[in-house]
Design a protein around this motif. Structure first.
Motif, PDB file in Angstrom:
ATOM      1  N   MET A 182       0.828  -1.210   0.000  1.00 29.72           N
ATOM      2  CA  MET A 182       0.000   0.000   0.000  1.00 29.72           C
ATOM      3  C   MET A 182       0.865   1.263   0.000  1.00 29.72           C
ATOM      4  O   MET A 182       0.609   2.215   0.730  1.00 29.72           O
ATOM      5  CB  MET A 182      -0.966  -0.008   1.187  1.00 29.72           C
ATOM      6  N   LYS A 183       1.940   1.234  -0.776  1.00 36.45           N
ATOM      7  CA  LYS A 183       2.873   2.352  -0.946  1.00 36.45           C
ATOM      8  C   LYS A 183       3.609   2.723   0.342  1.00 36.45           C
ATOM      9  O   LYS A 183       4.133   3.817   0.480  1.00 36.45           O
ATOM     10  CB  LYS A 183       2.163   3.562  -1.530  1.00 36.45           C
ATOM     11  N   MET A 184       3.655   1.783   1.292  1.00 39.00           N
ATOM     12  CA  MET A 184       4.399   1.989   2.537  1.00 39.00           C
ATOM     13  C   MET A 184       5.508   0.952   2.618  1.00 39.00           C
ATOM     14  O   MET A 184       5.335  -0.177   2.159  1.00 39.00           O
ATOM     15  CB  MET A 184       3.481   1.836   3.760  1.00 39.00           C
ATOM     16  N   GLU A 185       6.631   1.342   3.213  1.00 37.64           N
ATOM     17  CA  GLU A 185       7.727   0.404   3.446  1.00 37.64           C
ATOM     18  C   GLU A 185       7.571  -0.183   4.841  1.00 37.64           C
ATOM     19  O   GLU A 185       7.434   0.557   5.817  1.00 37.64           O
ATOM     20  CB  GLU A 185       9.071   1.113   3.318  1.00 37.64           C
ATOM     21  N   ILE A 186       7.567  -1.513   4.927  1.00 41.05           N
ATOM     22  CA  ILE A 186       7.390  -2.203   6.196  1.00 41.05           C
ATOM     23  C   ILE A 186       8.636  -3.024   6.490  1.00 41.05           C
ATOM     24  O   ILE A 186       8.885  -4.036   5.829  1.00 41.05           O
ATOM     25  CB  ILE A 186       6.147  -3.119   6.169  1.00 41.05           C
ATOM     26  N   PRO A 187       9.460  -2.589   7.464  1.00 38.89           N
ATOM     27  CA  PRO A 187      10.654  -3.377   7.803  1.00 38.89           C
ATOM     28  C   PRO A 187      10.270  -4.641   8.568  1.00 38.89           C
ATOM     29  O   PRO A 187       9.396  -4.613   9.431  1.00 38.89           O
ATOM     30  CB  PRO A 187      11.476  -2.424   8.667  1.00 38.89           C
ATOM     31  N   ILE A 188      10.916  -5.747   8.220  1.00 41.98           N
ATOM     32  CA  ILE A 188      10.740  -7.016   8.918  1.00 41.98           C
ATOM     33  C   ILE A 188      12.043  -7.294   9.666  1.00 41.98           C
ATOM     34  O   ILE A 188      13.114  -7.341   9.055  1.00 41.98           O
ATOM     35  CB  ILE A 188      10.432  -8.170   7.942  1.00 41.98           C
ATOM     36  N   ALA A 189      11.934  -7.468  10.972  1.00 41.26           N
ATOM     37  CA  ALA A 189      13.116  -7.643  11.814  1.00 41.26           C
ATOM     38  C   ALA A 189      13.292  -9.104  12.214  1.00 41.26           C
ATOM     39  O   ALA A 189      12.315  -9.860  12.302  1.00 41.26           O
ATOM     40  CB  ALA A 189      12.994  -6.780  13.067  1.00 41.26           C
ATOM     41  N   ALA A 190      14.527  -9.486  12.455  1.00 42.37           N
ATOM     42  CA  ALA A 190      14.842 -10.821  12.970  1.00 42.37           C
ATOM     43  C   ALA A 190      14.336 -10.910  14.406  1.00 42.37           C
ATOM     44  O   ALA A 190      14.561 -10.005  15.201  1.00 42.37           O
ATOM     45  CB  ALA A 190      16.339 -11.066  12.915  1.00 42.37           C
ATOM     46  N   GLU A 191      13.656 -11.990  14.723  1.00 37.59           N
ATOM     47  CA  GLU A 191      13.163 -12.195  16.092  1.00 37.59           C
ATOM     48  C   GLU A 191      14.228 -12.826  16.976  1.00 37.59           C
ATOM     49  O   GLU A 191      14.097 -12.837  18.193  1.00 37.59           O
ATOM     50  CB  GLU A 191      11.910 -13.059  16.074  1.00 37.59           C
ATOM     51  N   VAL A 192      15.263 -13.372  16.345  1.00 37.24           N
ATOM     52  CA  VAL A 192      16.376 -13.986  17.077  1.00 37.24           C
ATOM     53  C   VAL A 192      17.683 -13.566  16.415  1.00 37.24           C
ATOM     54  O   VAL A 192      17.700 -13.197  15.248  1.00 37.24           O
ATOM     55  CB  VAL A 192      16.282 -15.539  17.088  1.00 37.24           C
ATOM     56  N   GLY A 193      18.764 -13.641  17.168  1.00 38.54           N
ATOM     57  CA  GLY A 193      20.073 -13.406  16.593  1.00 38.54           C
ATOM     58  C   GLY A 193      20.632 -14.710  16.047  1.00 38.54           C
ATOM     59  O   GLY A 193      20.209 -15.794  16.442  1.00 38.54           O
ATOM     60  N   GLY A 194      21.572 -14.602  15.117  1.00 39.25           N
ATOM     61  CA  GLY A 194      22.193 -15.794  14.549  1.00 39.25           C
ATOM     62  C   GLY A 194      22.788 -15.502  13.190  1.00 39.25           C
ATOM     63  O   GLY A 194      23.067 -14.359  12.845  1.00 39.25           O
TER      64      GLY A 194
END
Length: 70
Positions: free
Chosen positions: A35-47
């Motif tokens: 919808m013309k928006m940027e949505i960042p997806i983050a890692a829920e865990v490190g690795g």
């Protein structure tokens, strides 16, 4: 193995990491466009990023696997 999934349907605008990269919990790994928006997806865990299951420009649905972290 932890799977990072899409939180909503949209296009993969940018993949911020590569296979082999070390990521921290909360770090952005993929940016979706919806919808013309940027949505960042983050890692829920490190690795370490073990696999990237999408390419920039792909359309994904909510729940689709974007990448795997081990």
């Amino acid at each position: 193995m932890h799977e990072v999934v899409a939180l909503m349907a949209g296009n993969v605008w940018k993949i911020v990491v590569q296979v082999g990269d070390v990521v921290e919990e909360g770090q952005d790994v993929v940016i979706l466009e919806s919808m013309k928006m940027e949505i960042p997806i983050a890692a829920e865990v490190g690795g370490v990023v073990k696999a990237i299951r999408v390419q920039e420009g792909d359309f994904v649905n909510e729940g689709d696997v974007l990448l795997e972290i081990e």
